[in-house]
Design a protein around this motif. Structure first.
Motif, PDB file in Angstrom:
ATOM      1  N   MET A   1      12.156   4.992  -5.649  1.00  0.00           N
ATOM      2  CA  MET A   1      11.362   3.768  -5.004  1.00  0.00           C
ATOM      3  C   MET A   1      10.932   4.091  -3.444  1.00  0.00           C
ATOM      4  O   MET A   1      11.945   4.423  -2.761  1.00  0.00           O
ATOM      5  CB  MET A   1      12.083   2.439  -4.929  1.00  0.00           C
ATOM      6  CG  MET A   1      11.330   1.350  -4.550  1.00  0.00           C
ATOM      7  SD  MET A   1      12.224  -0.256  -4.840  1.00  0.00           S
ATOM      8  CE  MET A   1      12.345  -0.304  -6.292  1.00  0.00           C
ATOM      9  N   THR A   2       9.634   4.135  -3.112  1.00  0.00           N
ATOM     10  CA  THR A   2       9.274   4.955  -1.744  1.00  0.00           C
ATOM     11  C   THR A   2       9.808   3.833  -0.735  1.00  0.00           C
ATOM     12  O   THR A   2       9.807   2.421  -1.083  1.00  0.00           O
ATOM     13  CB  THR A   2       7.757   5.259  -1.805  1.00  0.00           C
ATOM     14  OG1 THR A   2       7.115   3.911  -1.925  1.00  0.00           O
ATOM     15  CG2 THR A   2       7.699   6.067  -2.915  1.00  0.00           C
ATOM     16  N   THR A   3       9.728   4.349   0.572  1.00  0.00           N
ATOM     17  CA  THR A   3       9.793   3.229   1.731  1.00  0.00           C
ATOM     18  C   THR A   3       8.851   2.262   1.719  1.00  0.00           C
ATOM     19  O   THR A   3       9.077   1.001   2.074  1.00  0.00           O
ATOM     20  CB  THR A   3      10.039   4.133   3.051  1.00  0.00           C
ATOM     21  OG1 THR A   3      11.091   5.048   2.913  1.00  0.00           O
ATOM     22  CG2 THR A   3      10.198   3.375   4.135  1.00  0.00           C
ATOM     23  N   ASP A   4       7.821   2.668   1.711  1.00  0.00           N
ATOM     24  CA  ASP A   4       6.686   1.788   1.678  1.00  0.00           C
ATOM     25  C   ASP A   4       6.631   0.711   0.277  1.00  0.00           C
ATOM     26  O   ASP A   4       6.258  -0.532   0.845  1.00  0.00           O
ATOM     27  CB  ASP A   4       5.128   2.508   1.328  1.00  0.00           C
ATOM     28  CG  ASP A   4       3.981   1.579   1.411  1.00  0.00           C
ATOM     29  OD1 ASP A   4       3.770   0.956   2.443  1.00  0.00           O
ATOM     30  OD2 ASP A   4       3.061   1.584   0.685  1.00  0.00           O
ATOM     31  N   PHE A   5       7.049   1.261  -0.639  1.00  0.00           N
ATOM     32  CA  PHE A   5       7.152   0.086  -1.748  1.00  0.00           C
ATOM     33  C   PHE A   5       8.264  -0.859  -1.514  1.00  0.00           C
ATOM     34  O   PHE A   5       8.212  -2.225  -1.804  1.00  0.00           O
ATOM     35  CB  PHE A   5       7.524   1.009  -3.010  1.00  0.00           C
ATOM     36  CG  PHE A   5       7.362  -0.160  -4.645  1.00  0.00           C
ATOM     37  CD1 PHE A   5       6.130  -0.713  -4.824  1.00  0.00           C
ATOM     38  CD2 PHE A   5       8.446  -0.401  -4.815  1.00  0.00           C
ATOM     39  CE1 PHE A   5       6.183  -1.418  -5.797  1.00  0.00           C
ATOM     40  CE2 PHE A   5       8.779  -1.280  -6.052  1.00  0.00           C
ATOM     41  CZ  PHE A   5       7.356  -1.680  -6.429  1.00  0.00           C
ATOM     42  N   GLN A   6       9.250  -0.093  -0.980  1.00  0.00           N
ATOM     43  CA  GLN A   6      10.411  -1.204  -0.397  1.00  0.00           C
ATOM     44  C   GLN A   6      10.182  -2.227   0.451  1.00  0.00           C
ATOM     45  O   GLN A   6      10.528  -3.414   0.576  1.00  0.00           O
ATOM     46  CB  GLN A   6      11.860  -0.226  -0.065  1.00  0.00           C
ATOM     47  CG  GLN A   6      12.371   0.352  -1.310  1.00  0.00           C
ATOM     48  CD  GLN A   6      13.752   1.480  -0.828  1.00  0.00           C
ATOM     49  OE1 GLN A   6      13.461   1.828   0.316  1.00  0.00           O
ATOM     50  NE2 GLN A   6      14.462   1.594  -1.527  1.00  0.00           N
ATOM     51  N   SER A   7       9.490  -1.660   1.406  1.00  0.00           N
ATOM     52  CA  SER A   7       8.994  -2.636   2.489  1.00  0.00           C
ATOM     53  C   SER A   7       7.892  -3.612   1.771  1.00  0.00           C
ATOM     54  O   SER A   7       8.051  -4.926   2.376  1.00  0.00           O
ATOM     55  CB  SER A   7       7.960  -1.836   3.579  1.00  0.00           C
ATOM     56  OG  SER A   7       7.398  -2.704   4.433  1.00  0.00           O
ATOM     57  N   LYS A   8       7.023  -3.360   0.809  1.00  0.00           N
ATOM     58  CA  LYS A   8       6.387  -4.475   0.478  1.00  0.00           C
ATOM     59  C   LYS A   8       7.115  -5.512  -0.518  1.00  0.00           C
ATOM     60  O   LYS A   8       6.938  -6.874  -0.447  1.00  0.00           O
ATOM     61  CB  LYS A   8       5.247  -3.879  -0.825  1.00  0.00           C
ATOM     62  CG  LYS A   8       4.078  -3.167   0.006  1.00  0.00           C
ATOM     63  CD  LYS A   8       3.189  -2.556  -1.047  1.00  0.00           C
ATOM     64  CE  LYS A   8       1.930  -1.877  -0.278  1.00  0.00           C
ATOM     65  NZ  LYS A   8       0.885  -1.456  -1.172  1.00  0.00           N
ATOM     66  N   LEU A   9       8.300  -4.922  -0.974  1.00  0.00           N
ATOM     67  CA  LEU A   9       9.070  -5.875  -1.899  1.00  0.00           C
ATOM     68  C   LEU A   9       9.953  -6.883  -0.740  1.00  0.00           C
ATOM     69  O   LEU A   9      10.146  -8.052  -1.016  1.00  0.00           O
ATOM     70  CB  LEU A   9      10.074  -5.144  -2.425  1.00  0.00           C
ATOM     71  CG  LEU A   9       9.834  -4.584  -3.741  1.00  0.00           C
ATOM     72  CD1 LEU A   9      11.002  -3.789  -4.326  1.00  0.00           C
ATOM     73  CD2 LEU A   9       9.220  -5.709  -4.901  1.00  0.00           C
ATOM     74  N   ALA A  10      10.138  -6.132   0.491  1.00  0.00           N
ATOM     75  CA  ALA A  10      10.888  -7.075   1.427  1.00  0.00           C
ATOM     76  C   ALA A  10       9.903  -8.193   2.056  1.00  0.00           C
ATOM     77  O   ALA A  10      10.563  -8.888   2.588  1.00  0.00           O
ATOM     78  CB  ALA A  10      11.452  -6.047   2.349  1.00  0.00           C
ATOM     79  N   HIS A  11       8.798  -8.037   2.108  1.00  0.00           N
ATOM     80  CA  HIS A  11       7.941  -8.981   2.780  1.00  0.00           C
ATOM     81  C   HIS A  11       6.932  -9.630   1.982  1.00  0.00           C
ATOM     82  O   HIS A  11       5.715  -9.972   2.283  1.00  0.00           O
ATOM     83  CB  HIS A  11       7.107  -7.879   3.886  1.00  0.00           C
ATOM     84  CG  HIS A  11       8.136  -7.407   4.933  1.00  0.00           C
ATOM     85  ND1 HIS A  11       8.582  -6.135   4.969  1.00  0.00           N
ATOM     86  CD2 HIS A  11       8.556  -8.046   6.166  1.00  0.00           C
ATOM     87  CE1 HIS A  11       9.176  -6.048   5.971  1.00  0.00           C
ATOM     88  NE2 HIS A  11       9.022  -7.162   6.736  1.00  0.00           N
ATOM     89  N   LEU A  12       7.327  -9.937   0.644  1.00  0.00           N
ATOM     90  CA  LEU A  12       6.641 -10.837  -0.296  1.00  0.00           C
ATOM     91  C   LEU A  12       6.341 -12.155   0.262  1.00  0.00           C
ATOM     92  O   LEU A  12       7.429 -12.717   0.632  1.00  0.00           O
ATOM     93  CB  LEU A  12       7.239 -10.633  -1.648  1.00  0.00           C
ATOM     94  CG  LEU A  12       7.020  -9.300  -2.379  1.00  0.00           C
ATOM     95  CD1 LEU A  12       7.957  -9.232  -3.757  1.00  0.00           C
ATOM     96  CD2 LEU A  12       5.528  -8.674  -2.800  1.00  0.00           C
ATOM     97  N   PRO A  13       5.337 -12.804   0.039  1.00  0.00           N
ATOM     98  CA  PRO A  13       5.149 -14.284   0.592  1.00  0.00           C
ATOM     99  C   PRO A  13       5.841 -15.316  -0.346  1.00  0.00           C
ATOM    100  O   PRO A  13       6.114 -14.910  -1.631  1.00  0.00           O
ATOM    101  CB  PRO A  13       3.678 -14.344   0.262  1.00  0.00           C
ATOM    102  CG  PRO A  13       3.029 -13.232  -0.687  1.00  0.00           C
ATOM    103  CD  PRO A  13       3.950 -12.124  -0.773  1.00  0.00           C
ATOM    104  N   ASP A  14       6.426 -16.344   0.269  1.00  0.00           N
ATOM    105  CA  ASP A  14       7.029 -17.237  -0.647  1.00  0.00           C
ATOM    106  C   ASP A  14       5.883 -18.498  -0.935  1.00  0.00           C
ATOM    107  O   ASP A  14       5.902 -19.558  -0.705  1.00  0.00           O
ATOM    108  CB  ASP A  14       8.000 -17.900   0.279  1.00  0.00           C
ATOM    109  CG  ASP A  14       9.296 -16.848   0.534  1.00  0.00           C
ATOM    110  OD1 ASP A  14       9.563 -16.298  -0.412  1.00  0.00           O
ATOM    111  OD2 ASP A  14       9.769 -16.985   1.818  1.00  0.00           O
TER     112      ASP A  14
END
Length: 608
Positions: A1-14
């Motif tokens: 899992m790339t850093t960019d993908f992990q960042s997207k997972l961490a900042h998903l909208p509620d």
């Protein structure tokens, strides 16, 4: 899992919305919706998650994701359905169907309403009945209506001033309101009966007809009584075929599922006022890992997103987690309340079982067809010495009358079924007279050389075929080969299919081989090639007849001084046919915009 993908997972909208999973090639492989995007998307990638094999495979291929926020979960559902239809991701359950189904339209607000077939339901004050599928269900219904209820079928403006009635009046299929022979009130009595028939109010309709029949007999109007008796008999026979439930007000769609191995079939039965008016079949050959809930939910969202009017009640074979949301969406789409339920007993449960029986029969038929097509592919592979059985076959045919209105057709068979979206029609442009060989060369050159004839390009970027089928023998085959050579596509396998004169056996003609190969009549490959060839012939003939009909109609009116193309089309739309135009009064023609000089010219040309 790339850093960019992990960042997207961490900042998903509620927030509610849609998520798109992509693979390393950035192709969309799955589309889903969520009430809360952050919770739903992260659940895929938790180490403790207990995924099905299908979901585990999906997660292993996800390299990127994209989200779209919506204002509500309902908006997310609609957006998800639209995106799945557009992108057809590999891991979604996708309905492989691009048709829009026919409805019967009855514009009851018109002075003299006439039935028409439409593909879209609109809020225009008219009544819509349907959907009718397969199409022969609609044809059968309209055939009964035409023979039983004397509604007008022409397209002229009915004002009661026509000089004479058409042939429909002579054969008692119309009461000629155009001439004033039938009043508006009398005509709407027939419209009322048609509504009763289409809405399943059969007791009301039959009682009314019996009363009128008996009244006619009492008046000793025996011809009228006999006509009403025949009408009664035809309606009763039609209703007997269609009646499947005693719930007279039933307006339902019923979904049933059946599995056989990895194959799944889903049936939708259309029940209107207790009458079964049609059904739709969806088949997935490899869906063992898709749950019943996923299949039913996907079918509902994609089918009703495209095909218009949901029923008042939708009966399904399994409970849905988001049934309330789907019910809300269908209700908004219909404009009134729609109920979604999974009945466990009673008449409604019996309807679901009936849909499941249809699905079980259909899945067995599909699997037989798949096996037959597999055998046909293997036979063609051996016969033509191909590396693989052909998955895509394109068939060509030429049609003309004494060299006039020469056209060509191209039909496509792909993965076991005809692919209508890839069909193409051609007007022959470079050939004068009846020259099928030259016409075949032209159309093959245009198909495989691109719109500008440039070698190596195919028109509209259609997929390349694994095999080309030409309707004809050595002459047509040789012409097609010349066309392929001209555009650098001579490597595509090709054959001609024809019968020798006086011979019952089909024969395959191959490049470089003088003697054809006789096909066994019962061979799967024979049936497949015949099916494609016959479809190409049908498609070409239909196009040719359409052009020929336009030419015959247009040619006479084009000879009239004072009538151009626009006025010609308006006249035909208003009067319906050349015969009606020829019989129209001078006053009616002047009201249609013709001056007296043009009327005289028209009479000379039409001989009226």
């Amino acid at each position: 899992m790339t850093t960019d993908f992990q960042s997207k997972l961490a900042h998903l909208p509620d927030q509610p919305g849609v998520y798109l999973f992509k693979n390393e090639q950035r192709d969309i492989i799955y589309i889903g919706k969520a009430a809360v995007l952050a919770d739903r998307v992260r659940s895929y990638f938790q180490k403790s998650a207990d995924h099905s094999p299908k979901t585990s495979l999906l997660v292993s291929q996800v390299a990127d994701l994209e989200t779209m926020v919506t204002r509500s979960e309902l908006e997310a559902l609609i957006l998800e359905s639209n995106l799945v239809k557009r992108h057809k991701p590999r891991f979604n359950v996708v309905l492989r169907d691009d048709k829009q189904y026919p409805y019967v339209r009855l514009p009851i607000k018109d002075d003299f309403p006439r039935l028409s077939i439409v593909r879209r339901v609109q809020k225009d004050g008219a009544l819509y009945y349907g959907p009718y599928t397969p199409a022969n269900a609609l044809r059968e219904t309209l055939k009964v209506i035409k023979h039983v209820f004397p509604l007008a079928t022409c397209t002229i403006d009915i004002d009661g001033t026509a000089d004479r009635a058409c042939i429909e009046f002579e054969i008692k299929r119309c009461m000629a309101p155009c001439t004033g022979n039938q009043s508006k009130t009398e005509y709407h009595q027939i419209v009322k009966q048609v509504r009763q028939f289409l809405e399943g109010r059969d007791h009301e309709l039959l009682d009314d007809l019996r009363a009128r029949m008996e009244a006619a007999a009492d008046r000793e109007e025996f011809e009228e009584a006999a006509r009403l008796r025949d009408r009664l008999f035809k309606i009763e026979r039609m209703l007997e075929k269609q009646r499947i439930t005693q719930t007279s007000a039933a307006d339902q769609d019923v979904i049933g599922l059946s599995r056989q191995g990895a194959a799944v079939d889903l049936q939708i039965l259309f029940v209107r006022s207790g009458l079964l008016i049609g059904r739709k079949d969806f088949f997935w050959p490899q869906s063992a890992e898709a749950s019943d809930e996923e299949l039913v939910r996907s079918a509902i969202e994609q089918f009703y997103n495209k095909d218009g009017q949901p029923p008042r009640e939708l009966l399904i074979p399994t409970d849905l987690e988001d049934a309330v949301l789907i019910q809300q969406w269908l209700s908004e789409k219909r404009g009134e309340s729609v109920r979604v339920c999974s009945p466990e007993r009673g008449t409604k449960h019996q309807l679901v079982l009936l849909a499941e029986e249809n699905a079980a029969s259909a899945v067995a038929n599909h699997l037989r067809d798949e096996e037959r097509d597999r055998q046909a592919g293997e036979e063609l592979k051996r016969m033509l010495r191909l590396d693989q059985p052909p998955r895509r076959i394109e068939g060509f045919d030429i049609s003309n009358t004494m060299g006039n209105q020469s056209v060509a057709s191209m039909v496509v068979w792909e993965d076991g079924q005809m692919k209508n979206a890839d069909y193409r029609r051609f007007k022959i442009q470079t050939v004068v007279g009846a020259n099928d060989f030259a016409s075949m060369k032209e159309v093959v050159t245009r198909r495989y050389g691109g719109a500008d004839g440039e070698p190596g390009r195919t028109m509209e970027n259609l997929a390349q075929p694994d095999l080309i089928l030409i309707d004809g023998g050595l002459g047509q085959l040789a012409a097609a080969l010349e066309g392929l050579k001209a555009v650098g596509q001579q490597g595509v396998p090709i054959l001609g299919l024809a019968k020798a004169r006086g011979d019952k056996e089909e024969r395959v003609f191959l490049a470089g081989r003088k003697n054809p190969i006789a096909l066994k009549p019962q061979s799967p490959s024979t049936h497949l090639l015949q099916r494609i060839r016959d479809e190409a012939h049908r498609f070409a003939i239909t196009f040719h007849r359409k052009l020929r009909g336009k030419a015959l109609v247009g040619s006479k009116l084009d000879q009239v001084i004072g009538i151009g193309e626009l006025r010609r089309d308006r006249l035909l739309k208003r009067f319906g046919s050349l015969e009606q135009l020829a019989s129209a009064s001078d006053e009616a023609l002047r009201e249609a915009g013709l001056n007296m000089e043009t009327v005289v010219n028209l009479r000379k040309v039409l001989g009226s």
